[in-house]
Design an enzyme around this catalytic site. Sequence first.
Site, PDB file in Angstrom:
ATOM      1  N   ARG A 130     -12.307   7.339  13.245  1.00 33.58           N
ATOM      2  CA  ARG A 130     -12.295   6.637  11.953  1.00 33.58           C
ATOM      3  C   ARG A 130     -13.661   6.034  11.631  1.00 33.58           C
ATOM      4  O   ARG A 130     -14.069   6.001  10.465  1.00 33.58           O
ATOM      5  CB  ARG A 130     -11.193   5.580  11.953  1.00 33.58           C
ATOM      6  CG  ARG A 130      -9.815   6.223  11.773  1.00 33.58           C
ATOM      7  CD  ARG A 130      -8.715   5.238  11.959  1.00 33.58           C
ATOM      8  NE  ARG A 130      -7.414   5.776  11.562  1.00 33.58           N
ATOM      9  CZ  ARG A 130      -6.258   5.274  11.979  1.00 33.58           C
ATOM     10  NH1 ARG A 130      -6.236   4.233  12.792  1.00 33.58           N
ATOM     11  NH2 ARG A 130      -5.123   5.796  11.571  1.00 33.58           N
ATOM     12  N   PHE A 139       0.804  -1.223   0.000  1.00 33.89           N
ATOM     13  CA  PHE A 139       0.000   0.000   0.000  1.00 33.89           C
ATOM     14  C   PHE A 139       0.844   1.283   0.000  1.00 33.89           C
ATOM     15  O   PHE A 139       0.293   2.380   0.027  1.00 33.89           O
ATOM     16  CB  PHE A 139      -0.955   0.003   1.205  1.00 33.89           C
ATOM     17  CG  PHE A 139      -0.269  -0.116   2.541  1.00 33.89           C
ATOM     18  CD1 PHE A 139       0.217   0.997   3.199  1.00 33.89           C
ATOM     19  CD2 PHE A 139      -0.118  -1.355   3.149  1.00 33.89           C
ATOM     20  CE1 PHE A 139       0.842   0.890   4.425  1.00 33.89           C
ATOM     21  CE2 PHE A 139       0.517  -1.475   4.381  1.00 33.89           C
ATOM     22  CZ  PHE A 139       0.992  -0.342   5.012  1.00 33.89           C
ATOM     23  N   ARG A 170      -4.789   6.331  20.016  1.00 34.53           N
ATOM     24  CA  ARG A 170      -5.171   5.228  19.128  1.00 34.53           C
ATOM     25  C   ARG A 170      -6.568   4.692  19.490  1.00 34.53           C
ATOM     26  O   ARG A 170      -7.332   4.295  18.606  1.00 34.53           O
ATOM     27  CB  ARG A 170      -4.110   4.128  19.169  1.00 34.53           C
ATOM     28  CG  ARG A 170      -2.839   4.590  18.454  1.00 34.53           C
ATOM     29  CD  ARG A 170      -1.680   3.658  18.667  1.00 34.53           C
ATOM     30  NE  ARG A 170      -1.799   2.427  17.905  1.00 34.53           N
ATOM     31  CZ  ARG A 170      -1.508   2.311  16.621  1.00 34.53           C
ATOM     32  NH1 ARG A 170      -1.106   3.366  15.926  1.00 34.53           N
ATOM     33  NH2 ARG A 170      -1.612   1.158  16.008  1.00 34.53           N
ATOM     34  N   HIS A 188      -4.138  10.138  10.813  1.00 34.26           N
ATOM     35  CA  HIS A 188      -2.975   9.326  11.180  1.00 34.26           C
ATOM     36  C   HIS A 188      -2.805   9.391  12.692  1.00 34.26           C
ATOM     37  O   HIS A 188      -3.164  10.384  13.307  1.00 34.26           O
ATOM     38  CB  HIS A 188      -1.720   9.907  10.504  1.00 34.26           C
ATOM     39  CG  HIS A 188      -0.446   9.379  11.072  1.00 34.26           C
ATOM     40  ND1 HIS A 188       0.036   8.138  10.765  1.00 34.26           N
ATOM     41  CD2 HIS A 188       0.438   9.919  11.962  1.00 34.26           C
ATOM     42  CE1 HIS A 188       1.172   7.932  11.432  1.00 34.26           C
ATOM     43  NE2 HIS A 188       1.428   9.007  12.156  1.00 34.26           N
TER      44      HIS A 188
END
Length: 140
Positions: free
Chosen positions: A104, A59, A87, A117
């Site tokens: 997300r 990727f 996270r 990110h």
Amino acid sequence: MNGNKTFTMIKPEAVAKGYTGKIIDQFIVGGFKIIAMKYVQLSLTQAQEFYGIHKGKPFFDELTQYMSSGPIISIALEKDNAVNDFRALIGSTDPNEANEGTIRKRFAESKSKNAVHGSDSDENALIEINFHFSSKEIIS
Ligand code: CMP
């Protein structure tokens, strides 16, 4: 002991879709303090350098081309246990696997276009912050 800094970028699709304010609000409500922030477009070379640890992965080209395709917001953040707590706030890399309410889950489209990110270790957080900011730009 866990470090108190992490680094994030709001990725091009999330900026283009107008999610910047909602995403930054979620960082702040989540207990993170902004210590540096910049609106910037990475060159392909800069994106390749930033994501150098992923060089050779399938990727890599898609990710670096995408990350240099439009403006992003780069942000250094501070909080106790910053890397792990951040996270948890953003959710899994793949938005289909991210928990409800995570950034997300709310804003990402795909694994590459995954809204934000997040640094994966204290060591990388400091490397990434220093990649984007000079010491004079960090107000802690
Ligand atoms: P990020 O937190 O920016 O760090 C590395 C990025 O690589 C990750 O988010 C994803 O956007 C991307 N990534 C990781 N695994 C894959 C994958 N299997 N396919 C596409 N992109 C990936």
